[in-house]
Design an enzyme around this catalytic site. Structure first.
Site, PDB file in Angstrom:
ATOM      1  N   LEU A 175      15.238  -0.062   4.862  1.00 15.99           N
ATOM      2  CA  LEU A 175      14.397   1.146   4.958  1.00 15.99           C
ATOM      3  C   LEU A 175      14.373   1.962   3.660  1.00 15.99           C
ATOM      4  O   LEU A 175      14.024   3.134   3.675  1.00 15.99           O
ATOM      5  CB  LEU A 175      14.803   2.034   6.145  1.00 15.99           C
ATOM      6  CG  LEU A 175      14.631   1.397   7.524  1.00 15.99           C
ATOM      7  CD1 LEU A 175      15.005   2.390   8.633  1.00 15.99           C
ATOM      8  CD2 LEU A 175      13.187   0.924   7.751  1.00 15.99           C
TER       9      LEU A 175
ATOM     10  N   GLY B  52      10.670   0.581   3.205  1.00 16.63           N
ATOM     11  CA  GLY B  52       9.957   0.287   4.447  1.00 16.63           C
ATOM     12  C   GLY B  52       9.964   1.498   5.372  1.00 16.63           C
ATOM     13  O   GLY B  52      10.622   2.500   5.107  1.00 16.63           O
TER      14      GLY B  52
ATOM     15  N   TYR C 287       8.826  -8.618 -12.523  1.00 13.12           N
ATOM     16  CA  TYR C 287       8.572  -8.834 -11.090  1.00 13.12           C
ATOM     17  C   TYR C 287       8.155 -10.296 -10.845  1.00 13.12           C
ATOM     18  O   TYR C 287       8.726 -10.996 -10.004  1.00 13.12           O
ATOM     19  CB  TYR C 287       7.487  -7.870 -10.594  1.00 13.12           C
ATOM     20  CG  TYR C 287       6.984  -8.204  -9.217  1.00 13.12           C
ATOM     21  CD1 TYR C 287       7.849  -8.203  -8.122  1.00 13.12           C
ATOM     22  CD2 TYR C 287       5.648  -8.551  -9.002  1.00 13.12           C
ATOM     23  CE1 TYR C 287       7.391  -8.537  -6.854  1.00 13.12           C
ATOM     24  CE2 TYR C 287       5.186  -8.877  -7.739  1.00 13.12           C
ATOM     25  CZ  TYR C 287       6.065  -8.869  -6.667  1.00 13.12           C
ATOM     26  OH  TYR C 287       5.614  -9.210  -5.417  1.00 13.12           O
TER      27      TYR C 287
ATOM     28  N   ASN D 260      -4.143  -9.735  -4.307  1.00 12.23           N
ATOM     29  CA  ASN D 260      -4.025  -8.289  -4.057  1.00 12.23           C
ATOM     30  C   ASN D 260      -4.196  -7.942  -2.577  1.00 12.23           C
ATOM     31  O   ASN D 260      -5.324  -7.858  -2.079  1.00 12.23           O
ATOM     32  CB  ASN D 260      -5.043  -7.537  -4.907  1.00 12.23           C
ATOM     33  CG  ASN D 260      -4.638  -7.510  -6.364  1.00 12.23           C
ATOM     34  OD1 ASN D 260      -4.448  -8.566  -6.983  1.00 12.23           O
ATOM     35  ND2 ASN D 260      -4.471  -6.330  -6.915  1.00 12.23           N
TER      36      ASN D 260
ATOM     37  N   HIS E 238      -1.366   1.601  -6.049  1.00  7.76           N
ATOM     38  CA  HIS E 238      -2.441   0.618  -5.910  1.00  7.76           C
ATOM     39  C   HIS E 238      -3.833   1.258  -5.862  1.00  7.76           C
ATOM     40  O   HIS E 238      -4.009   2.354  -5.331  1.00  7.76           O
ATOM     41  CB  HIS E 238      -2.195  -0.248  -4.671  1.00  7.76           C
ATOM     42  CG  HIS E 238      -0.949  -1.065  -4.803  1.00  7.76           C
ATOM     43  ND1 HIS E 238       0.245  -0.679  -4.265  1.00  7.76           N
ATOM     44  CD2 HIS E 238      -0.710  -2.220  -5.477  1.00  7.76           C
ATOM     45  CE1 HIS E 238       1.170  -1.573  -4.577  1.00  7.76           C
ATOM     46  NE2 HIS E 238       0.618  -2.518  -5.314  1.00  7.76           N
TER      47      HIS E 238
ATOM     48  N   ARG F 166      -9.789  -8.474  -9.879  1.00  2.00           N
ATOM     49  CA  ARG F 166      -8.719  -8.925  -8.985  1.00  2.00           C
ATOM     50  C   ARG F 166      -9.314  -9.555  -7.733  1.00  2.00           C
ATOM     51  O   ARG F 166     -10.462  -9.288  -7.361  1.00  2.00           O
ATOM     52  CB  ARG F 166      -7.833  -7.740  -8.557  1.00  2.00           C
ATOM     53  CG  ARG F 166      -7.038  -7.108  -9.682  1.00  2.00           C
ATOM     54  CD  ARG F 166      -5.889  -8.019 -10.124  1.00  2.00           C
ATOM     55  NE  ARG F 166      -5.165  -7.457 -11.246  1.00  2.00           N
ATOM     56  CZ  ARG F 166      -5.494  -7.617 -12.533  1.00  2.00           C
ATOM     57  NH1 ARG F 166      -6.548  -8.335 -12.871  1.00  2.00           N
ATOM     58  NH2 ARG F 166      -4.760  -7.080 -13.482  1.00  2.00           N
TER      59      ARG F 166
HETATM   60  N1  UFG Z   1      -5.951   0.264 -11.385  1.00  2.82           N
HETATM   61  C1  UFG Z   1      -6.667   1.298 -11.974  1.00  2.82           C
HETATM   62  N2  UFG Z   1      -6.353   2.563 -11.611  1.00  2.82           N
HETATM   63  C2  UFG Z   1      -5.371   2.869 -10.729  1.00  2.82           C
HETATM   64  C3  UFG Z   1      -4.642   1.790 -10.136  1.00  2.82           C
HETATM   65  C4  UFG Z   1      -4.974   0.508 -10.499  1.00  2.82           C
HETATM   66  O1  UFG Z   1      -7.549   1.076 -12.788  1.00  2.82           O
HETATM   67  O2  UFG Z   1      -5.127   4.056 -10.474  1.00  2.82           O
HETATM   68  C5  UFG Z   1      -6.323  -1.113 -11.737  1.00  2.82           C
HETATM   69  C6  UFG Z   1      -5.167  -1.911 -12.310  1.00  2.82           C
HETATM   70  O3  UFG Z   1      -5.080  -1.728 -13.697  1.00  2.82           O
HETATM   71  C7  UFG Z   1      -5.548  -3.330 -11.883  1.00  2.82           C
HETATM   72  C8  UFG Z   1      -6.327  -3.134 -10.567  1.00  2.82           C
HETATM   73  O4  UFG Z   1      -6.697  -1.765 -10.555  1.00  2.82           O
HETATM   74  O5  UFG Z   1      -6.416  -3.864 -12.819  1.00  2.82           O
HETATM   75  C9  UFG Z   1      -5.482  -3.428  -9.351  1.00  2.82           C
HETATM   76  O6  UFG Z   1      -4.268  -2.719  -9.480  1.00  2.82           O
HETATM   77  P1  UFG Z   1      -3.234  -2.548  -8.289  1.00  2.82           P
HETATM   78  O7  UFG Z   1      -2.156  -1.641  -8.797  1.00  2.82           O
HETATM   79  O8  UFG Z   1      -3.940  -2.151  -7.049  1.00  2.82           O
HETATM   80  O9  UFG Z   1      -2.669  -4.011  -8.047  1.00  2.82           O
HETATM   81  P2  UFG Z   1      -2.025  -5.018  -9.112  1.00  2.82           P
HETATM   82  O10 UFG Z   1      -3.091  -6.025  -9.439  1.00  2.82           O
HETATM   83  O11 UFG Z   1      -1.384  -4.338 -10.234  1.00  2.82           O
HETATM   84  O12 UFG Z   1      -0.806  -5.620  -8.289  1.00  2.82           O
HETATM   85  C10 UFG Z   1      -0.957  -6.555  -7.265  1.00  2.82           C
HETATM   86  C11 UFG Z   1       0.263  -6.517  -6.365  1.00  2.82           C
HETATM   87  C12 UFG Z   1       1.487  -6.940  -7.130  1.00  2.82           C
HETATM   88  C13 UFG Z   1       1.245  -8.292  -7.736  1.00  2.82           C
HETATM   89  C14 UFG Z   1       0.005  -8.266  -8.592  1.00  2.82           C
HETATM   90  C15 UFG Z   1      -0.311  -9.624  -9.127  1.00  2.82           C
HETATM   91  O13 UFG Z   1       0.444  -5.228  -5.851  1.00  2.82           O
HETATM   92  O14 UFG Z   1       2.601  -6.992  -6.260  1.00  2.82           O
HETATM   93  O15 UFG Z   1      -1.102  -7.833  -7.809  1.00  2.82           O
HETATM   94  O16 UFG Z   1      -0.984  -9.433 -10.321  1.00  2.82           O
HETATM   95  F1  UFG Z   1       2.279  -8.641  -8.521  1.00  2.82           F
END
Ligand code: UFG
Length: 327
Positions: free
Chosen positions: A33, A36, A140, A169, A188, A220
């Site tokens: 937790l 979680g 990671y 994602n 995210h 993504r």
């Molecule tokens: N992004 C923005 N602004 C924000 C947040 C994100 O532009 O405020 C962009 C990021 O740069 C990225 C895209 O949105 O290009 C998606 O970002 P997220 O943070 O939503 O997700 P990630 O792609 O960074 O991460 C996800 C999973 C991870 C995993 C990764 C694999 O959450 O656990 O995909 O690349 F490792």
């Protein structure tokens, strides 16, 4: 016999538990937790404790007849992983080793493992299949790759049957309205936009618009959490039938840029969201899109949610739970 779900109070874990319950599986959930949420566990028996606590883990295996493990427990923030190395290596790798050793001791030789697209780093060929080079660009991804290698060798040495699911994602929320995405702090893209609308700020930072993509923002592959959860059920079915050592990509196979996500949220919420261009975030590849032919063929998995449905389900969750599980 029971299925042991580690990290079952987390995002993908809690959604998988709902699918297991719907199939009348007996489940034991463990979660420390730390990240979680107790309220996210909608059934089964939750034991609060840490995989690194040998006495705790020993008791779980001694008191329950465990058939297989679905292992979600891990830290999963890319940026944080680059700063907190010990934390990530210890929790993601050492904890898993403790778990696997306990499984061997109690003759439990089936595991479904949560892996990630971060294993591919900055791929040169897209879409990415499972044979693409494994070259993580953040700790990671390195920790998840290390566990995949560990599983490979335990399969050879101890007949440990495993399926590793490389998530792209994850997004969206369960249709029952009771569980959804809730990270603290939230990093995210989709939840950040939706939360900004709820706070009436209507803005989002765009981390870089000079990537090598159709509009300059990162692309993504977004996949609904219920589709991910279902893949764990299919993996469990497969692993029950045969000794496997398999790795599968789990994505929708479609790529959307940050700008396209913002535009889709605009349409669904009928809100004008302002994108503020900021410098690139460290460790972000230009494009990550999955080729999912292997899991479609071997496990007959196909995602049911398209982008609109994914964002709509997330929007419903955030509107009804603006404070996540505290509501
Ligand atoms: N992004 C923005 N602004 C924000 C947040 C994100 O532009 O405020 C962009 C990021 O740069 C990225 C895209 O949105 O290009 C998606 O970002 P997220 O943070 O939503 O997700 P990630 O792609 O960074 O991460 C996800 C999973 C991870 C995993 C990764 C694999 O959450 O656990 O995909 O690349 F490792």
């Amino acid at each position: 016999m029971a299925i042991l779900v580690t990290g079952g109070a987390g995002y993908v874990g809690s959604h998988t538990i709902v699918e297991l319950l719907a199939r009348n599986e007996k489940i034991i959930v463990i979660d420390n937790l730390e990240r979680g949420h107790q309220k996210a566990v909608l059934g089964g028996y939750l034991s609060v404790g840490d995989l690194r606590n040998d006495e705790f883990l020993e008791n779980i295996f001694k008191k329950n007849s465990i058939e297989a493990v679905i292992h979600f427990a891990a830290y999963s923030e890319v940026e944080e992983s680059a700063l907190k190395l010990y934390k990530y290596y210890e929790n993601n790798i050492f904890s898993t080793l403790k778990l696997i050793e306990k499984m061997i001791k109690y003759d439990v030789r089936k595991i479904v493992f949560s892996s990630t697209a971060a294993i591919y780093g900055n791929p040169t060929i897209t879409p990415i299949d499972e044979n693409s080079p494994e070259t993580p660009i953040n700790p990671y991804g390195e920790t998840k790759l290390a566990v995949e290698k560990i599983l490979k060798w335990y399969n050879i040495a101890h007949d440990m049957s495993y399926i590793s699911l490389r998530y792209f994602n994850a997004c969206g929320a369960h249709s029952n309205g009771k569980i959804g995405e809730c990270h603290k702090p939230e990093t995210h893209l989709i939840p950040l936009i939706l939360k900004s609308i709820l706070k009436k700020e209507n803005k989002v930072e765009i981390f870089g618009n000079d990537y090598n993509t159709r509009d300059g923002t990162c692309i993504r592959d977004y996949v609904h959490v219920t589709d991910l959860a279902f893949a764990h059920i299919l993996s469990l079915e497969k692993i029950r039938k045969e000794n496997v050592a398999s790795i599968y990509n789990l994505g929708s196979g479609c790529g959307f840029s940050v700008n396209e996500i913002i535009e889709t949220v605009r349409k669904i919420t009928k809100t004008n969201i302002k994108g503020e261009v900021k410098p690139r975030r460290a460790g972000d590849p230009d494009v990550l899109v999955a080729k999912c032919k292997k899991i479609e063929k071997e496990l007959k998995w196909k995602p049911k949610y398209d982008l609109q449905k994914m964002i709509l389900s997330a929007w419903k969750w955030h509107k009804n739970h603006p404070n996540g599980f505290e509501d």
